[in-house]
Design an enzyme around this catalytic site. Structure first.
Site, PDB file in Angstrom:
ATOM      1  N   ARG A   1       0.860  -1.184   0.000  1.00 25.86           N
ATOM      2  CA  ARG A   1       0.000   0.000   0.000  1.00 25.86           C
ATOM      3  C   ARG A   1       0.898   1.236   0.000  1.00 25.86           C
ATOM      4  NH1 ARG A   1      -2.175  -3.540   3.959  1.00 25.86           N
ATOM      5  NH2 ARG A   1      -4.276  -4.304   3.431  1.00 25.86           N
TER       6      ARG A   1
ATOM      7  N   LYS B   1      -2.202  -1.630   7.770  1.00 28.31           N
ATOM      8  CA  LYS B   1      -3.643  -1.409   7.888  1.00 28.31           C
ATOM      9  C   LYS B   1      -4.187  -2.144   9.105  1.00 28.31           C
ATOM     10  CE  LYS B   1      -7.870  -1.363   5.146  1.00 28.31           C
ATOM     11  NZ  LYS B   1      -8.473  -1.657   3.826  1.00 28.31           N
TER      12      LYS B   1
ATOM     13  N   HIS C   1      -2.175   2.182  -5.723  1.00 24.31           N
ATOM     14  CA  HIS C   1      -2.933   0.962  -5.425  1.00 24.31           C
ATOM     15  C   HIS C   1      -3.129   0.108  -6.677  1.00 24.31           C
ATOM     16  CE1 HIS C   1      -4.675  -0.747  -1.848  1.00 24.31           C
ATOM     17  NE2 HIS C   1      -5.675  -1.226  -2.556  1.00 24.31           N
TER      18      HIS C   1
END
Length: 286
Positions: free
Chosen positions: A135, A160, A225
């Site tokens: 990411r 995340k 992304h």
């Protein structure tokens, strides 16, 4: 310098004790501030009716469902946790995101894209994002110490959901990172910003991504992304087990297959990155 309101301070403390990531905290605070400014009142003076009206306003503005749902999460947290109005968890709902297929680049398009990136640091950042499937928030926060060349792994800290994980380190990417390190001599952060004590910003990397897309004359709306989507798709197309890919991407919500997805790190280290098959020269010779 403006004084922080007690309400905002309380919300930040509530998020901190629940170990929400810095980026999540920032997005929640920003969402509540915009909600408050929209009505011209402090957020604790606004009711669930105003919340509903604001959600309809965002829909009318044709904001993405990802944005609308992120705002809903921020509002649920503010009302449900910070204000203690537990009915918020039922009354503030999110929308169902359209089930769109991820945008994927071909190997030839990845080569054209990376060839068009200007600046050695930016090129190595974006090459790393594709080569390891990271990411954008993960790749910008890599430290020099994140690169484990002995086990051929990249240590992702506070990813995340606040989780640590390992990503693959391909032999070709390691060679590029070593060359980059010899030239740039970064300190703490592998990819420092203008201030060497800070890492390069997400905004800077995304801007480099957009500029490269235009320079390469690629019609697809490429983001960092997109490189991550392409990494996963190329691995799947090359026959890599989907459970390995799920672990490499750091996906936690695996449903009934979750307990089978935690494969050994030595298996990750033996997986070949699709980046190794490209002929693009990331760092030009001296």
């Amino acid at each position: 310098m403006a004084t922080m309101s007690p309400l905002r301070q309380r919300m930040i403390e509530d998020m901190t004790v629940r170990n929400l990531s810095p980026s999540t905290q920032q997005s929640y605070i920003y969402a509540i501030a915009k909600f408050s400014r929209h009505f011209g009142y402090a957020p604790d003076r606004l009711s669930f009716e105003q919340v509903r009206a604001y959600q309809l306003h965002l829909i009318g503005q044709k904001r993405s469902w990802s944005h609308i749902n992120q705002v809903a999460c921020a509002l649920r947290f503010f009302y449900g946790v910070t204000l203690g109005q537990t009915e918020a968890f039922e009354r503030i709902i999110g929308g169902q995101k359209p089930d769109k297929l991820p945008l994927v680049l071909s190997a030839e398009e990845i080569e054209r894209f990376l060839d068009a990136v200007t600046g050695v640091r930016n090129r190595v950042v974006l090459a790393t994002a594709y080569a390891a499937g990271l990411r954008v928030s993960e790749v910008v926060r890599l430290k020099v110490s994140s690169i484990d060349s002995k086990r051929m792994l990249i240590h992702i800290e506070n990813g995340k959901g606040g989780r640590d994980r390992y990503a693959m380190l391909s032999p070709r990417l390691l060679e590029i990172l070593r060359t980059y390190w010899m030239r740039a001599r970064p300190g703490l952060w592998l990819f420092p910003g203008q201030d060497p004590s800070e890492h390069v910003s997400v905004r800077c990397v995304q801007a480099a991504c957009r500029a490269a897309r235009r320079r390469a004359r690629l019609a697809k709306p490429i983001t960092v992304h997109t490189l991550r989507h392409s990494f996963a798709t190329h691995l799947l197309e090359s026959g890599i087990d989907i459970r390995i890919i799920q672990v490499l991407l750091g996906h936690a919500d695996l449903g009934s297959t979750a307990r089978y997805a935690q494969v050994a790190t030595n298996l990750l280290a033996r997986t070949t990155s699709p980046f190794d098959g490209l002929s693009v020269r990331v760092i030009p010779p001296n």
